[in-house]
Design an enzyme around this catalytic site. Sequence first.
Site, PDB file in Angstrom:
ATOM      1  CG  LEU A   1      -1.947  -1.250   0.597  1.00 53.74           C
ATOM      2  CD1 LEU A   1      -2.531  -1.275   2.557  1.00 53.74           C
ATOM      3  CD2 LEU A   1      -2.893  -0.657   0.626  1.00 53.74           C
TER       4      LEU A   1
ATOM      5  CB  CYS B   1       4.039   8.360  -2.245  1.00 57.14           C
ATOM      6  SG  CYS B   1       4.317   9.593  -0.335  1.00 57.14           S
TER       7      CYS B   1
ATOM      8  CB  CYS C   1       6.311  11.622  -2.309  1.00 53.52           C
ATOM      9  SG  CYS C   1       4.829  11.950  -2.513  1.00 53.52           S
TER      10      CYS C   1
ATOM     11  CG  HIS D   1       7.636  -0.641  -0.479  1.00 60.72           C
ATOM     12  ND1 HIS D   1       8.452  -0.903  -1.924  1.00 60.72           N
ATOM     13  CD2 HIS D   1       6.517   0.676  -1.219  1.00 60.72           C
ATOM     14  CE1 HIS D   1       7.799  -0.025  -2.186  1.00 60.72           C
ATOM     15  NE2 HIS D   1       7.654   1.053  -1.933  1.00 60.72           N
TER      16      HIS D   1
ATOM     17  CG  PHE E   1      16.496  35.873  16.482  1.00 58.47           C
ATOM     18  CD1 PHE E   1      15.628  35.908  15.192  1.00 58.47           C
ATOM     19  CD2 PHE E   1      17.357  35.209  16.819  1.00 58.47           C
ATOM     20  CE1 PHE E   1      16.918  36.618  13.978  1.00 58.47           C
ATOM     21  CE2 PHE E   1      18.460  35.776  15.784  1.00 58.47           C
ATOM     22  CZ  PHE E   1      18.249  36.606  14.716  1.00 58.47           C
TER      23      PHE E   1
HETATM   24  P1  FAD Z   1      -0.619   6.595  -6.494  1.00 52.67           P
HETATM   25  O1  FAD Z   1       0.065   6.894  -5.506  1.00 52.67           O
HETATM   26  O2  FAD Z   1      -0.399   7.018  -8.162  1.00 52.67           O
HETATM   27  O3  FAD Z   1      -1.654   5.426  -5.903  1.00 52.67           O
HETATM   28  C1  FAD Z   1      -2.540   5.245  -7.670  1.00 52.67           C
HETATM   29  C2  FAD Z   1      -2.840   2.981  -6.998  1.00 52.67           C
HETATM   30  O4  FAD Z   1      -3.468   2.638  -7.665  1.00 52.67           O
HETATM   31  C3  FAD Z   1      -1.009   2.567  -7.275  1.00 52.67           C
HETATM   32  O5  FAD Z   1      -1.067   2.020  -5.970  1.00 52.67           O
HETATM   33  C4  FAD Z   1      -1.100   2.032  -8.311  1.00 52.67           C
HETATM   34  O6  FAD Z   1      -0.537   0.774  -7.630  1.00 52.67           O
HETATM   35  C5  FAD Z   1      -3.100   1.383  -7.939  1.00 52.67           C
HETATM   36  N1  FAD Z   1      -3.879   1.127  -9.366  1.00 52.67           N
HETATM   37  C6  FAD Z   1      -3.884   1.786 -10.481  1.00 52.67           C
HETATM   38  N2  FAD Z   1      -4.677   0.114 -11.483  1.00 52.67           N
HETATM   39  C7  FAD Z   1      -5.008  -0.158 -10.366  1.00 52.67           C
HETATM   40  C8  FAD Z   1      -5.918  -1.054 -11.239  1.00 52.67           C
HETATM   41  N3  FAD Z   1      -6.759  -1.702 -12.207  1.00 52.67           N
HETATM   42  N4  FAD Z   1      -6.484  -2.581 -10.410  1.00 52.67           N
HETATM   43  C9  FAD Z   1      -5.480  -2.207  -8.585  1.00 52.67           C
HETATM   44  N5  FAD Z   1      -4.919  -1.320  -8.628  1.00 52.67           N
HETATM   45  C10 FAD Z   1      -4.524  -0.343  -9.173  1.00 52.67           C
HETATM   46  N6  FAD Z   1       2.786  15.550  -3.347  1.00 52.67           N
HETATM   47  C11 FAD Z   1       3.854  15.625  -2.242  1.00 52.67           C
HETATM   48  O7  FAD Z   1       2.614  16.178  -2.201  1.00 52.67           O
HETATM   49  N7  FAD Z   1       4.963  16.343  -2.145  1.00 52.67           N
HETATM   50  C12 FAD Z   1       5.825  15.307  -2.925  1.00 52.67           C
HETATM   51  O8  FAD Z   1       6.968  15.942  -2.171  1.00 52.67           O
HETATM   52  C13 FAD Z   1       5.598  14.649  -4.423  1.00 52.67           C
HETATM   53  N8  FAD Z   1       6.709  14.774  -4.819  1.00 52.67           N
HETATM   54  C14 FAD Z   1       6.178  13.970  -5.865  1.00 52.67           C
HETATM   55  C15 FAD Z   1       7.626  13.299  -6.738  1.00 52.67           C
HETATM   56  C16 FAD Z   1       7.601  13.199  -8.152  1.00 52.67           C
HETATM   57  C17 FAD Z   1       8.372  12.354  -9.021  1.00 52.67           C
HETATM   58  C18 FAD Z   1       5.594  12.766  -8.370  1.00 52.67           C
HETATM   59  C19 FAD Z   1       5.823  11.898  -9.691  1.00 52.67           C
HETATM   60  C20 FAD Z   1       4.752  13.720  -7.742  1.00 52.67           C
HETATM   61  C21 FAD Z   1       4.834  13.356  -6.833  1.00 52.67           C
HETATM   62  N9  FAD Z   1       4.472  13.636  -5.508  1.00 52.67           N
HETATM   63  C22 FAD Z   1       4.462  14.995  -4.144  1.00 52.67           C
HETATM   64  C23 FAD Z   1       2.815  14.407  -6.202  1.00 52.67           C
HETATM   65  C24 FAD Z   1       1.846  12.805  -5.182  1.00 52.67           C
HETATM   66  O9  FAD Z   1       3.117  11.452  -5.490  1.00 52.67           O
HETATM   67  C25 FAD Z   1       0.222  12.016  -6.126  1.00 52.67           C
HETATM   68  O10 FAD Z   1       0.013  13.325  -5.753  1.00 52.67           O
HETATM   69  C26 FAD Z   1       0.277  11.183  -4.558  1.00 52.67           C
HETATM   70  O11 FAD Z   1       0.692   9.854  -4.909  1.00 52.67           O
HETATM   71  C27 FAD Z   1      -1.072  10.948  -5.790  1.00 52.67           C
HETATM   72  O12 FAD Z   1      -1.818   9.498  -4.070  1.00 52.67           O
HETATM   73  P2  FAD Z   1      -2.805   8.268  -5.264  1.00 52.67           P
HETATM   74  O13 FAD Z   1      -3.230   8.159  -4.294  1.00 52.67           O
HETATM   75  O14 FAD Z   1      -3.823   9.433  -6.280  1.00 52.67           O
HETATM   76  O15 FAD Z   1      -1.993   7.839  -6.740  1.00 52.67           O
HETATM   77  C1  KPC Z   2       6.664   6.779   4.951  1.00 56.10           C
HETATM   78  C2  KPC Z   2       5.294   7.869   4.411  1.00 56.10           C
HETATM   79  O1  KPC Z   2       5.004   8.368   4.679  1.00 56.10           O
HETATM   80  C3  KPC Z   2       5.300   8.215   3.148  1.00 56.10           C
HETATM   81  S1  KPC Z   2       5.225   6.725   1.912  1.00 56.10           S
HETATM   82  C4  KPC Z   2       3.211   7.894   1.836  1.00 56.10           C
HETATM   83  C5  KPC Z   2       2.321   6.896   1.345  1.00 56.10           C
HETATM   84  S2  KPC Z   2       0.463   7.400   2.583  1.00 56.10           S
HETATM   85  O2  KPC Z   2       0.993   6.920   4.180  1.00 56.10           O
HETATM   86  O3  KPC Z   2      -0.547   5.759   2.211  1.00 56.10           O
HETATM   87  O4  KPC Z   2       0.022   8.186   1.800  1.00 56.10           O
END
Ligand code: FAD
Ligand code: KPC
Length: 518
Positions: free
Chosen positions: A74, A78, A83, A133, A496
């Site tokens: 899960l 990120c 992230c 993870h 400060f």
């Molecule tokens: P995701 O985390 O992508 O989750 C989607 C999930 O759906 C995945 O686990 C995938 O396996 C699953 N999935 C997809 N299709 C299926 C299916 N058919 N069946 C089962 N599972 C499926 N945001 C910040 O706030 N701070 C940061 O520093 C930051 N850094 C970033 C750096 C990078 C390089 C990038 C690309 C993004 C960054 N972001 C950051 C943005 C942040 O990572 C995303 O906004 C966030 O992870 C989105 O979460 P989500 O749950 O929407 O999508």
């Molecule tokens: C360990 C950590 O907080 C970075 S990954 C966060 C994934 S989640 O808590 O599901 O938004």
Amino acid sequence: MQLNNVTLGIAEWRDLIRRVEIGEVREPLVNIDDSDAAPWDAIFVGGGAAGRFGAAYLKAMGGRPLVVDRWPFLGGSCPHQACVPHHLFSEAARELDYMRWNSGTLWFPKFDDSTASILDLISLFRSGRAAAHAFMNWQTKEQLGVEYVLNAEATVIDCHTVNVADGSYTARNLVLATGAQTAHPRIPGIRKRGVFDFASLIEDLDYEPTKCVIVGGSKVAMEYGSFFQATGCQTTILSRSPLMRGTSLHHVDEDLRIFVVSGMRARGLTVHEDSATLEILGDEHVEGVRARLADGAEIVLDTDFVLLATGELPATAELVRTLGIELDEHGFVEVDTQMRTSVAGVYAVGDLIGSPLEMFKARKCGMTAARNIMGEPYTLDLSQYPDFLHTTYEVTWVGLTEQEAREKYGEIIVIQMPPNGLDQPIPLPLAEGSMLYAFTRPEITGYQKAVFDARSRRLVGAHHVGFGAKDAFQYLDHLIKRGITIDELGEMNELFLNPEHFIQLSRLRAGQHALHDL
Ligand code: FAD
Ligand code: KPC
């Protein structure tokens, strides 16, 4: 593999995830309490930040969520590719920047950037990421009591039904939380080896790049470009629009933008704004990039490494086909402020619904869906939020820019560091996190600005380039929404020498009946 009746520790989760990754375990990892006959209140399709937080909130409210994810863990992108590696790379970029500017002074050895390796950092991340993870799986099961099926693709059948491996699950509601991926532009040669996006960079890089071209001007472009450059890998950014002025970032103050982008250039990055990437050259492996610059001239950049940082899009074709959900004009799933899609009983959250693609939004819209599903009407307000990115600095902003504030309020006042009108750079802001810069290179110590509505005396915007102020901006966002004034700021207690000097600077001006800039 049914895991509901066993408690796996972190080491055991790590090992199980590793066994999935090397293909030794192929079956779904099932954490479902078969003895519980209660119906599912919601199936969260995708267990990233949006799905995991939504499910946890729904469970906390007394509901029964099921999370399904195709990955064996899960937390989603990120901790896997986004992230967490970004922060590791940005911290490395900052350290390397210190080493470079202070090379051969004080205790700093002569900086030899041949010892800094992009590949090393990626390998370091890859070998360590399973700990996060494992923690996500452990916390979700043991502490949050949320049920899940991992390592299993979910197929949405209709608005109540999801097929997972060889089972089928039915719920009152579906919450779509499948994230987004890099939108690959149509550029000839884009499939050559040596062309990466943020995800494949982590998974597939197996050589040390010697030069880099970044296509796109997103946060990822600026963050990863700054890191690559800091390792000594000569980097060029090809951006269609001026950095930080594209559509994905808003409320970027022009002075802050200039400090940030000229700081990147001062560190050797080449930034071509208003340029077009025409072709990726090479036989099998990338050898160069052909581009058109703002003045119309065509150039060829030699490179063995291209990063696509052209923004993200979700995969929606299946969802549109099976559910008929509507998309917005950018291709993201359309939702209302309660996260309801156009199909009754189907919610969508996180990157799937579009900008801002940030963790706070992903997690909060998961929470929003959960509350509405559980009968507690809740709307998500995204009209103002703090934002940040890294270069070799931490860059943070919230509220209105100076120009926006002037347009909205007419009379505004600005307090900033360094102030306007100094005849030479002095170490201001003299701030925690940049003391070494302040005394060795005062012109790069940082930049900060606070903007007030002169009439109401309220803070309406704050902007910062430096280190350590990101936390404050989370709370400044809240204080701005509550209408904090320059007088109230001046009454606060600074620790400060703090990163941002807004409290002390406000106190210097708050005594004025008619406020002046500082
Ligand atoms: P995701 O985390 O992508 O989750 C989607 C999930 O759906 C995945 O686990 C995938 O396996 C699953 N999935 C997809 N299709 C299926 C299916 N058919 N069946 C089962 N599972 C499926 N945001 C910040 O706030 N701070 C940061 O520093 C930051 N850094 C970033 C750096 C990078 C390089 C990038 C690309 C993004 C960054 N972001 C950051 C943005 C942040 O990572 C995303 O906004 C966030 O992870 C989105 O979460 P989500 O749950 O929407 O999508
Ligand atoms: C360990 C950590 O907080 C970075 S990954 C966060 C994934 S989640 O808590 O599901 O938004």
